[in-house]
Scaffold this motif. Structure first.
Motif, PDB file in Angstrom:
ATOM      1  N   TYR A  77      28.192  -4.925  98.185  1.00  0.00           N
ATOM      2  CA  TYR A  77      28.913  -3.777  98.876  1.00  0.00           C
ATOM      3  C   TYR A  77      30.286  -4.420  99.419  1.00  0.00           C
ATOM      4  N   PRO A  78      30.092  -5.280 100.326  1.00  0.00           N
ATOM      5  CA  PRO A  78      31.489  -5.969 100.938  1.00  0.00           C
ATOM      6  C   PRO A  78      32.268  -6.251  99.936  1.00  0.00           C
ATOM      7  N   ILE A  79      31.671  -7.014  98.866  1.00  0.00           N
ATOM      8  CA  ILE A  79      32.455  -7.524  97.897  1.00  0.00           C
ATOM      9  C   ILE A  79      33.070  -6.520  96.776  1.00  0.00           C
ATOM     10  N   TYR A  80      32.384  -5.782  96.626  1.00  0.00           N
ATOM     11  CA  TYR A  80      32.828  -4.458  95.640  1.00  0.00           C
ATOM     12  C   TYR A  80      34.265  -3.903  96.764  1.00  0.00           C
ATOM     13  N   PHE A  81      33.900  -3.895  97.975  1.00  0.00           N
ATOM     14  CA  PHE A  81      35.165  -2.955  98.453  1.00  0.00           C
ATOM     15  C   PHE A  81      36.309  -4.062  98.452  1.00  0.00           C
ATOM     16  N   SER A  82      36.128  -5.402  98.692  1.00  0.00           N
ATOM     17  CA  SER A  82      37.133  -6.062  98.504  1.00  0.00           C
ATOM     18  C   SER A  82      37.944  -6.089  97.081  1.00  0.00           C
ATOM     19  N   LEU A  83      37.058  -6.017  96.137  1.00  0.00           N
ATOM     20  CA  LEU A  83      37.760  -5.832  94.633  1.00  0.00           C
ATOM     21  C   LEU A  83      38.253  -4.446  94.732  1.00  0.00           C
ATOM     22  N   LEU A  84      37.831  -3.555  94.977  1.00  0.00           N
ATOM     23  CA  LEU A  84      38.343  -2.015  95.192  1.00  0.00           C
ATOM     24  C   LEU A  84      39.746  -2.229  95.839  1.00  0.00           C
ATOM     25  N   THR A  85      39.989  -2.905  96.891  1.00  0.00           N
ATOM     26  CA  THR A  85      41.347  -2.611  97.462  1.00  0.00           C
ATOM     27  C   THR A  85      42.058  -3.663  97.563  1.00  0.00           C
ATOM     28  N   LEU A  86      41.596  -5.017  97.149  1.00  0.00           N
ATOM     29  CA  LEU A  86      42.612  -5.934  96.797  1.00  0.00           C
ATOM     30  C   LEU A  86      42.376  -6.856  95.773  1.00  0.00           C
ATOM     31  N   GLY A  87      41.654  -6.484  94.623  1.00  0.00           N
ATOM     32  CA  GLY A  87      41.510  -7.058  93.504  1.00  0.00           C
ATOM     33  C   GLY A  87      40.813  -8.401  93.411  1.00  0.00           C
TER      34      GLY A  87
END
Ligand code: NAP
Length: 327
Positions: free
Chosen positions: A182-192
């Motif tokens: 989930y934190p990794i998904y969040f980073s992909l969503l916001t920063l790529g």
């Protein structure tokens, strides 16, 4: 009355109960069939959630020509074989996270779905939560200017049980695959996609990570600081810091109901948006919408996101030396 998409559920554990409950809230879907390795368990589950068919094997569910889409809710290590069984029998798939154990599995699943023109999506419900939709809108408006860095954590205390799904390596145990996603998904969503990944973990006697800390760097010099743990109740919040302020995504950030916008340390806006049911209705409706419109992937959570997610997790696992049998 308009046709309702007939859903099946494979693997009747904790999360299956929640999704089955949220399915009842959808006007476009019906819970048609449920499958367990244990027939009595299927009958009990089916009675509780109003399913027409209750099967004592996963194969019987995939053999049923009435079933349109199957939700896979088994432990991580079985997602690949379960999804392939569904796809090979012509069923659309909503698969629990992680989609597969590694990039090789995920790429094979995507290729299978594409070759059969079937819908496939990973159950990253975060993407469809109304407060996440609002967050994306705010970021697109550059409400906090340019993003500088992101922080997110996910932690809860789960007593050590070497046999249980969370700590048993044979079942794909460990914090990273279960909640670090989930934190990794969040980073992909916001920063790529990060250009550099550093990670460090504490391992259990069963050889999986009970704590994993990650630092990602990006080509545009932004960064993400992420962690996950099965050993402590950490805040489970996310923060996005920008050149003009920051946004806090409140606990639990992977299905938030509250966002706070800050400028110069001052709280300037609080946004509260409730989700429906347990929060799974929103991903259910996305699946219904995509299937009705003959889409094989969700534009909001495309196959490429699942490929990127698993590829980043594979890289983190290389950093922390976490290898599963499926590798
Ligand atoms: N999206 C979310 O919020 C969320 C939350 C929790 C979990 N999950 C995901 O959902 C999946 C299941 O998690 P859960 O917490 O529901 O797990 P769980 O309560 O242990 O249930 C998993 C189910 O999988 C089936 N299964 C098949 N082979 C098994 C085996 N060898 N050992 C144990 N179970 C087996 C069992 O169903 P039968 O006995 O009926 O066959 C079992 O009830 C995980 O991949 C997890 O990442 C997602």
């Amino acid at each position: 009355m308009a046709y309702k998409i007939k859903w099946g559920i494979m693997g009747l554990g904790k999360i299956a109960h929640k999704l089955a409950s949220d399915l009842q809230l959808s006007s476009y879907a019906e819970l048609y069939g449920v499958a367990s390795r244990d027939e009595q368990k299927a009958k009990d589950f089916g009675a509780k959630h109003n399913a027409a068919k209750c099967y004592g094997s996963y194969e019987e569910l995939t053999d049923d020509p009435e079933v349109d889409v199957i939700y896979i809710a088994t432990p991580h290590v079985f997602h690949f074989e379960n999804a392939m069984l569904c796809l090979k029998n012509g069923k659309h798939v909503l698969g629990e996270k992680p989609m597969g154990m590694n990039a090789k599995q995920v790429e094979a699943m995507i290729a299978e779905a594409k070759s059969r023109n079937l819908f496939l999506m990973e159950g990253i419900w975060t993407r469809f939560i109304p407060a996440t939709e609002k967050l994306i809108e705010l970021l697109n408006q550059k409400i906090i200017g340019d993003i500088l860095f992101v922080r997110a954590d996910f932690g809860f205390t789960s007593p050590f049980n070497p046999e249980g799904r969370l700590y048993n390596k044979k079942l794909g145990g460990g914090a990273l695959l279960d909640i670090g996603i989930y934190p990794i998904y969040f980073s992909l969503l916001t920063l790529g996609i990060p250009t550099r990944i550093q990670a460090s973990a504490r391992m259990t006697p069963t050889g999986v990570d009970s704590y994993c800390a990650m630092l990602f760097d990006y080509a545009n010099k932004t960064q993400a600081l992420l962690d996950c743990t099965l050993e402590a109740d950490t805040p489970t919040e996310a923060y996005i810091y920008g050149s003009k302020g920051h946004i806090k995504i409140h606990n639990r950030f992977h299905h938030p109901e509250k966002l706070s916008l800050y400028r110069n340390k001052e709280l300037v806006q609080e946004i509260e948006i409730k989700h429906s049911g347990f929060g799974y209705l929103h991903e259910i409706e996305e699946v219904n919408h995509c299937i009705k419109n003959n889409l094989i992937e969700s534009p909001k959570l495309p196959h490429a996101m699942s490929s990127n997610l698993v590829s980043v997790m594979d890289q983190v696992r290389r950093e922390i030396g976490l290898v599963y049998d499926s590798d």
